[in-house]
Design an enzyme around this catalytic site. Sequence first.
Site, PDB file in Angstrom:
ATOM      1  N   LYS A 197       0.798  -1.084   0.086  1.00  0.00           N
ATOM      2  CA  LYS A 197      -0.029  -0.084   0.109  1.00  0.00           C
ATOM      3  C   LYS A 197       0.878   1.269  -0.028  1.00  0.00           C
ATOM      4  CE  LYS A 197      -3.748   1.938   2.803  1.00  0.00           C
ATOM      5  NZ  LYS A 197      -4.685   1.501   3.905  1.00  0.00           N
ATOM      6  N   SER A 250      -9.435   1.692   3.241  1.00  0.00           N
ATOM      7  CA  SER A 250      -8.763   2.391   2.224  1.00  0.00           C
ATOM      8  C   SER A 250      -7.672   1.770   1.568  1.00  0.00           C
ATOM      9  CB  SER A 250      -7.999   3.343   3.289  1.00  0.00           C
ATOM     10  OG  SER A 250      -7.145   2.778   3.946  1.00  0.00           O
ATOM     11  N   SER A 301      -9.799  -1.016   7.168  1.00  0.00           N
ATOM     12  CA  SER A 301      -9.335  -0.537   5.803  1.00  0.00           C
ATOM     13  C   SER A 301      -8.702  -1.835   5.192  1.00  0.00           C
ATOM     14  CB  SER A 301      -8.427   0.440   5.949  1.00  0.00           C
ATOM     15  OG  SER A 301      -9.085   1.560   6.071  1.00  0.00           O
TER      16      SER A 301
END
Length: 509
Positions: free
Chosen positions: A112, A187, A211
């Site tokens: 990420k 996210s 997330s």
Amino acid sequence: MLGAAAAATRGVTAGPAQTGIPAASTAPARGAADTLAGLTLSDVSARIKAGSVTSTDLVNACLARIDIYNPKVNAFITVTREAAIAQARALDAEQRAGRLRGPLHGIPIALKDNIDTAGVRTTAASAVFDDRVPGEDAEVARRLAAAGAVVVGKANLHEFAFGGTSATSYYGPVRNPWALERNPGGSSGGSAAAVAADLCYGALGTDTGGSIRTPASYCSVVGLKPTYGLVSIRGIVPLTLSLDHCGPITRSVMDAAMMLNVLAGYDRLDIASVQHPAEDYVAAVKQPVSGFRVGIARAPFFDLLDTDVAKVVDDALRVVGKLTKSLTDTMLPSTRDITVGAETYAYHEEMFNRGSGRYMIPTRRALQNGANAKAAEYVRGHWRLELLRRTIDDAFTDIDLVVLPTRRRTPRTVDASIKREETDVPRNPELENTGAFNIYGIPAISIPCGFTSKGLPVGLMIAGPRFSEGKVLALAHAFEQATDFHTKKPSIRPETPVPPLAATEEGKD
């Protein structure tokens, strides 16, 4: 370290209006690449060990898929093509010499893009960090690189991890591989979309309010949030440090256990890190679950479920009931009065005051609200947080684990998500099940448990007391073995069109 492998390249980067990736001349034929890239991390690990494939084979297979599908799903902000190929070649030399670093040797993964990588920019999907190039790897990136994992790219996300759709990103919204008009959750939407679309074998996400687990649910993959402090968050751009977790997103529970074996461990320089004896999570996955007492955490987590979600979860609970000793209703403590959001503004204060206009509208609005937080309110909230974490295991006195829906509804369209996030119109609060478990600080995993009548994935969440990752993984694995949902693939094809945002309907379910 990852930085050493990546120093030769800044990667192929997707800009705000463009996500195309140049083709790799050494990529295998499409059919072979698709087959190889579609295997689980566990499968390719065994093949690396047997010598039947090389890291270069795996990296080229993933890059071939990225060439075709990243322009559709926008999972990556940066693709570290040259660095990944160079690292794969070096690891292949070690393989030929009989020196394997472990089960992750040579396997392509994604990080990420809020996880620092030395020499490769880390943007947190924001214009604020569009030219930020860290000098050091995050601890989790260092651990993965030492274990022989190959980073093929930095995954797109909701700006600064500040939302649950991955639609608000400076580099454009991430799309769900199962339905390109819909959001993939957030996210860590890019991480989950990359795994689901066979662009890598595993990925790291972060989880402050769900997330990792929300995108895992929406994209029909596995997402594990470990116990708070078990996995280092040093070198990760924080959202709310007291709630931030880092964990794996994979295609199978065994894959998640393999990654957790590498990620878990004390980090003295991480103020959130806790000391815990080393465990073998791969071995723990295989433990019998027939003696497990499982609680169904109904209130409030089953309130106002989508009809399709309720049916899928009911079917999943019947499977869990057959696998375990008992299945009874239970209650978990309320988290309603615990707020520590002032930590988010504390990280951003200087940057925000210097240039608030560089933040996207929803993030900017949220930070402006955070600026009004009172210190006394934050301190009281933190006291309540610490007390709840000290006592949360009491909720598991008569049960071993709890189960519940990961999310109560299926994802909105990307267009509807963007409009919802940018508008000032007051809206009802989102009904979500994941955030309480960040406050509890206990391990929680989302696994595929079925599909709605429209073919959209549904996730089942399994959680347990602090440091019960072994049992959580074991029940998740047993469910996985008793069903075939984890074997299903999205129907995305090279010819699949990407619906323009203007063509989506805001009210579409």
